[in-house]
Design a protein around this motif. Structure first.
Motif, PDB file in Angstrom:
ATOM      1  N   SER A  65       8.127 -39.089 -52.465  1.00 30.35           N
ATOM      2  CA  SER A  65       9.224 -38.525 -52.016  1.00 30.35           C
ATOM      3  C   SER A  65      10.106 -37.952 -53.426  1.00 30.35           C
ATOM      4  O   SER A  65      10.987 -37.225 -53.160  1.00 30.35           O
ATOM      5  CB  SER A  65      10.235 -39.263 -51.279  1.00 30.35           C
ATOM      6  OG  SER A  65      10.570 -40.444 -52.098  1.00 30.35           O
ATOM      7  N   ASN A  66       9.739 -38.598 -54.459  1.00 36.38           N
ATOM      8  CA  ASN A  66      10.334 -38.005 -55.737  1.00 36.38           C
ATOM      9  C   ASN A  66       9.894 -36.741 -56.153  1.00 36.38           C
ATOM     10  O   ASN A  66      10.325 -36.187 -56.878  1.00 36.38           O
ATOM     11  CB  ASN A  66       9.768 -38.953 -56.900  1.00 36.38           C
ATOM     12  CG  ASN A  66      10.380 -40.607 -56.588  1.00 36.38           C
ATOM     13  OD1 ASN A  66      11.630 -40.648 -56.135  1.00 36.38           O
ATOM     14  ND2 ASN A  66       9.813 -41.518 -57.147  1.00 36.38           N
ATOM     15  N   ILE A  67       8.597 -36.395 -55.829  1.00 32.61           N
ATOM     16  CA  ILE A  67       8.195 -34.906 -56.115  1.00 32.61           C
ATOM     17  C   ILE A  67       8.281 -33.895 -55.112  1.00 32.61           C
ATOM     18  O   ILE A  67       8.876 -33.115 -55.130  1.00 32.61           O
ATOM     19  CB  ILE A  67       6.592 -35.122 -56.127  1.00 32.61           C
ATOM     20  CG1 ILE A  67       6.266 -36.267 -57.276  1.00 32.61           C
ATOM     21  CG2 ILE A  67       6.088 -33.918 -56.594  1.00 32.61           C
ATOM     22  CD1 ILE A  67       4.678 -36.644 -57.641  1.00 32.61           C
ATOM     23  N   TYR A  68       8.080 -34.654 -53.767  1.00 30.93           N
ATOM     24  CA  TYR A  68       8.443 -33.717 -52.521  1.00 30.93           C
ATOM     25  C   TYR A  68       9.611 -34.024 -51.778  1.00 30.93           C
ATOM     26  O   TYR A  68       9.595 -35.212 -51.318  1.00 30.93           O
ATOM     27  CB  TYR A  68       7.393 -33.525 -51.609  1.00 30.93           C
ATOM     28  CG  TYR A  68       7.386 -32.334 -50.414  1.00 30.93           C
ATOM     29  CD1 TYR A  68       8.321 -31.515 -50.515  1.00 30.93           C
ATOM     30  CD2 TYR A  68       6.670 -32.927 -49.301  1.00 30.93           C
ATOM     31  CE1 TYR A  68       8.187 -30.779 -49.412  1.00 30.93           C
ATOM     32  CE2 TYR A  68       6.984 -32.206 -48.089  1.00 30.93           C
ATOM     33  CZ  TYR A  68       7.779 -31.060 -48.214  1.00 30.93           C
ATOM     34  OH  TYR A  68       7.851 -30.145 -47.105  1.00 30.93           O
ATOM     35  N   GLY A  98      12.129 -32.624 -44.529  1.00 30.51           N
ATOM     36  CA  GLY A  98      12.937 -32.442 -43.148  1.00 30.51           C
ATOM     37  C   GLY A  98      12.588 -30.977 -42.453  1.00 30.51           C
ATOM     38  O   GLY A  98      13.037 -30.830 -41.383  1.00 30.51           O
ATOM     39  N   SER A  99      12.823 -30.112 -43.500  1.00 31.38           N
ATOM     40  CA  SER A  99      12.665 -28.525 -42.857  1.00 31.38           C
ATOM     41  C   SER A  99      11.379 -28.214 -42.568  1.00 31.38           C
ATOM     42  O   SER A  99      11.219 -27.103 -42.012  1.00 31.38           O
ATOM     43  CB  SER A  99      13.369 -27.542 -43.912  1.00 31.38           C
ATOM     44  OG  SER A  99      12.477 -27.707 -45.109  1.00 31.38           O
ATOM     45  N   LEU A 100      10.322 -28.973 -42.884  1.00 30.51           N
ATOM     46  CA  LEU A 100       9.070 -28.758 -42.315  1.00 30.51           C
ATOM     47  C   LEU A 100       8.584 -29.501 -41.112  1.00 30.51           C
ATOM     48  O   LEU A 100       8.014 -28.922 -40.222  1.00 30.51           O
ATOM     49  CB  LEU A 100       8.109 -28.994 -43.553  1.00 30.51           C
ATOM     50  CG  LEU A 100       6.514 -29.056 -43.257  1.00 30.51           C
ATOM     51  CD1 LEU A 100       5.896 -27.551 -42.743  1.00 30.51           C
ATOM     52  CD2 LEU A 100       5.804 -29.507 -44.411  1.00 30.51           C
ATOM     53  N   ALA A 101       8.731 -30.788 -41.040  1.00 32.10           N
ATOM     54  CA  ALA A 101       8.428 -31.593 -39.991  1.00 32.10           C
ATOM     55  C   ALA A 101       8.376 -31.194 -38.694  1.00 32.10           C
ATOM     56  O   ALA A 101       7.542 -31.230 -37.922  1.00 32.10           O
ATOM     57  CB  ALA A 101       8.851 -33.041 -40.156  1.00 32.10           C
ATOM     58  N   PRO A 102       9.633 -30.524 -38.443  1.00 32.78           N
ATOM     59  CA  PRO A 102       9.818 -30.138 -36.835  1.00 32.78           C
ATOM     60  C   PRO A 102       8.789 -29.236 -36.549  1.00 32.78           C
ATOM     61  O   PRO A 102       8.429 -28.777 -35.312  1.00 32.78           O
ATOM     62  CB  PRO A 102      11.133 -29.767 -36.656  1.00 32.78           C
ATOM     63  CG  PRO A 102      11.881 -30.273 -37.896  1.00 32.78           C
ATOM     64  CD  PRO A 102      10.697 -30.733 -38.872  1.00 32.78           C
ATOM     65  N   VAL A 124      17.476 -20.835 -56.543  1.00 28.32           N
ATOM     66  CA  VAL A 124      16.004 -20.687 -56.685  1.00 28.32           C
ATOM     67  C   VAL A 124      15.519 -20.698 -57.924  1.00 28.32           C
ATOM     68  O   VAL A 124      14.196 -21.279 -58.177  1.00 28.32           O
ATOM     69  CB  VAL A 124      15.785 -19.093 -56.398  1.00 28.32           C
ATOM     70  CG1 VAL A 124      14.466 -19.127 -56.476  1.00 28.32           C
ATOM     71  CG2 VAL A 124      16.222 -19.015 -54.838  1.00 28.32           C
ATOM     72  N   ALA A 125      16.197 -20.671 -59.093  1.00 28.21           N
ATOM     73  CA  ALA A 125      15.668 -20.447 -60.281  1.00 28.21           C
ATOM     74  C   ALA A 125      15.638 -22.070 -60.805  1.00 28.21           C
ATOM     75  O   ALA A 125      14.590 -22.432 -61.733  1.00 28.21           O
ATOM     76  CB  ALA A 125      16.620 -19.928 -61.376  1.00 28.21           C
ATOM     77  N   ILE A 133       5.763 -22.863 -55.018  1.00 30.37           N
ATOM     78  CA  ILE A 133       4.710 -23.488 -54.410  1.00 30.37           C
ATOM     79  C   ILE A 133       4.929 -23.596 -52.829  1.00 30.37           C
ATOM     80  O   ILE A 133       4.410 -23.106 -52.119  1.00 30.37           O
ATOM     81  CB  ILE A 133       4.268 -24.869 -54.929  1.00 30.37           C
ATOM     82  CG1 ILE A 133       3.693 -24.800 -56.370  1.00 30.37           C
ATOM     83  CG2 ILE A 133       3.163 -25.659 -54.133  1.00 30.37           C
ATOM     84  CD1 ILE A 133       3.285 -26.117 -57.151  1.00 30.37           C
ATOM     85  N   VAL A 134       6.123 -24.160 -52.707  1.00 31.17           N
ATOM     86  CA  VAL A 134       6.790 -24.280 -51.186  1.00 31.17           C
ATOM     87  C   VAL A 134       6.885 -23.090 -50.423  1.00 31.17           C
ATOM     88  O   VAL A 134       6.436 -22.845 -49.143  1.00 31.17           O
ATOM     89  CB  VAL A 134       8.044 -25.143 -51.398  1.00 31.17           C
ATOM     90  CG1 VAL A 134       8.465 -25.305 -49.802  1.00 31.17           C
ATOM     91  CG2 VAL A 134       7.742 -26.593 -51.551  1.00 31.17           C
ATOM     92  N   THR A 135       7.227 -21.882 -51.318  1.00 31.97           N
ATOM     93  CA  THR A 135       7.411 -20.679 -50.677  1.00 31.97           C
ATOM     94  C   THR A 135       5.832 -20.170 -50.336  1.00 31.97           C
ATOM     95  O   THR A 135       5.643 -19.562 -49.145  1.00 31.97           O
ATOM     96  CB  THR A 135       7.936 -19.804 -51.777  1.00 31.97           C
ATOM     97  OG1 THR A 135       9.264 -19.944 -52.003  1.00 31.97           O
ATOM     98  CG2 THR A 135       8.054 -18.188 -51.220  1.00 31.97           C
ATOM     99  N   VAL A 136       4.970 -20.220 -50.843  1.00 28.12           N
ATOM    100  CA  VAL A 136       3.692 -19.655 -50.744  1.00 28.12           C
ATOM    101  C   VAL A 136       3.210 -20.559 -49.630  1.00 28.12           C
ATOM    102  O   VAL A 136       2.366 -20.111 -48.657  1.00 28.12           O
ATOM    103  CB  VAL A 136       2.704 -20.009 -52.095  1.00 28.12           C
ATOM    104  CG1 VAL A 136       1.309 -19.446 -51.394  1.00 28.12           C
ATOM    105  CG2 VAL A 136       3.256 -18.797 -52.979  1.00 28.12           C
ATOM    106  N   LEU A 137       3.237 -22.016 -49.657  1.00 34.72           N
ATOM    107  CA  LEU A 137       2.728 -22.860 -48.456  1.00 34.72           C
ATOM    108  C   LEU A 137       3.518 -22.659 -47.084  1.00 34.72           C
ATOM    109  O   LEU A 137       2.347 -22.544 -46.102  1.00 34.72           O
ATOM    110  CB  LEU A 137       2.763 -24.256 -48.975  1.00 34.72           C
ATOM    111  CG  LEU A 137       1.978 -24.541 -50.143  1.00 34.72           C
ATOM    112  CD1 LEU A 137       2.167 -25.985 -50.543  1.00 34.72           C
ATOM    113  CD2 LEU A 137       0.398 -24.474 -49.801  1.00 34.72           C
TER     114      LEU A 137
END
Length: 382
Positions: A65-68, A98-102, A124-125, A133-137
């Motif tokens: 959670s420290n990274i993600y 939390g914005s991915l899990a659902p 964003v910067a 990375i999260v954008t691409v994934l």
């Protein structure tokens, strides 16, 4: 409706927790069911839970959670077991688990995302490689799949369009609001000053927010140094938890011998926060990036004159009402605004009166909560 908010519901997170609290208070009053699902680290101070609502605290999974941000196996397990019980899943912010899990678990709930200013160019910067990375994934794709994207203003609308490359049909502008009645009767003047050794003759400038460079502290500190040279009795109070910029702040204070004029008082909550607002002559937030600053609304509702940038989340309203000193994002610009307000009491009073009018006419939580409920109903599938 059965509504689940997903957010790190702690004092340290600031505005989003306050927004959820006020919105939930009104929504529960109208007979809806609200739960708050929050990843927590042991020892964190959770935000108060509105009467009639429920907080479901889930442990963050460290060290991942420290990274993600906000990664929590417990959160995922709760959603997997209970997501079918909700009509609306409202995710606050992006870039975190939390914005991915659902979206990972099959469900029929309406999925709502509030951006909270996190697609602003400055935001964003910051930590850009992680966000790329999260954008691409998944992030860009999931925004397109959300049933509703809540934004607070036209600036944020432009941010979303720039990020996605198109204007999504599911995007609506609904400003945040607050429970104005909580600031109608502030504590007696002088309590906060007495606690911190500030006399009634000294002019008190209040900064309230996380100690993070995005709040414009790199502008505020040298600006206040210039003010101190002209107004040696002025005091700057920095109220907020460390979020990466406290060491730099302390170094600046030490190098410039401002230890008696700049006070770090830590995070203020509940009555202590209201005591500070009752005693402040001026509220300052020269922020580079905000989703929608509840701290500024709290100051304006408390009739404290404000100096802010136009990035606080409702700059268009501020301009329309001439409700604050809108500073350019330079230390000289901040210094000029501080001096203008502190030296011209009639001007300061006019600003605070217009700001109070702006808040009461546009950001009462009773009005705003109903706007968001109506948007829920428009996209409700069940």
């Amino acid at each position: 409706m059965r509504i689940l908010n997903i957010c790190a519901y702690t004092w340290a997170i600031g505005g989003p927790a306050r927004i959820i609290y006020d919105h939930t208070t009104e929504v529960v009053r109208q007979g809806h069911q609200v739960d708050i699902l929050s990843p927590m680290t042991p020892g964190e101070k959770m935000y108060p839970v509105p009467e009639g609502a429920r907080l479901i605290a889930c442990a963050r999974t460290t060290p991942l959670s420290n990274i993600y941000r906000e990664f929590s196996i417990e959160m995922y397990q709760y959603l997997k077991k209970h997501i079918h019980e909700y009509d609306v899943i409202h995710m606050h912010g992006i870039w975190h688990f939390g914005s991915l899990a659902p979206f990972l678990i099959p469900n029929k709930a309406v999925k709502v995302i509030t951006i909270h200013g996190l697609l602003d160019k400055w935001a964003v910067a910051h930590s850009k490689w992680k966000k790329q990375i999260v954008t691409v994934l998944y992030q860009k794709r999931l925004l397109g799949r959300a049933d509703l994207i809540q934004i607070n203003n036209t600036d944020e609308e432009e941010d979303v369009i720039r990020y996605l490359g198109y204007r999504p049909k599911n995007m609506v502008i609904v400003p945040n609001g607050m429970k104005l009645s909580e600031y109608e009767n502030l504590p007696a003047k002088g309590v906060f000053r007495a606690k911190h050794g500030i006399s009634s003759s000294q002019q008190m400038v209040l900064f309230m927010g996380r100690l993070n460079i995005k709040k414009g502290l790199d502008l505020l500190l040298p600006a206040f140094q210039k003010v101190h040279e002209r107004l040696p009795d002025a005091i700057l109070v920095l109220a907020g938890p460390d979020d990466g910029y406290q060491a730099e702040t302390e170094d600046f204070i030490k190098k410039n011998n401002l230890g008696s004029r700049i006070k770090l008082v830590g995070m203020l909550t509940d009555t202590h926060k209201k005591e500070a607002l009752a005693d402040a002559d001026l509220f300052v937030l020269p922020s580079y990036s905000e989703g929608f600053s509840i701290a500024v609304l709290e100051a304006m509702t408390s009739k404290v004159t404000a100096l802010v940038s136009d990035r606080v989340g409702f700059g268009d309203y501020i301009k329309r009402y001439d409700a604050a000193y809108l500073t350019p994002l330079t230390s000289d610009g901040v210094a000029a605004g501080l001096l203008k307000i502190l030296q011209d009491k009639s001007y300061a009073l006019e600003l605070s009166n217009r700001a109070y009018k702006m808040v009461t006419e546009n950001f009462d939580i009773r009005v705003v909560a109903n706007q968001l409920l109506e948007e829920y109903k428009k996209v409700k599938k069940i």
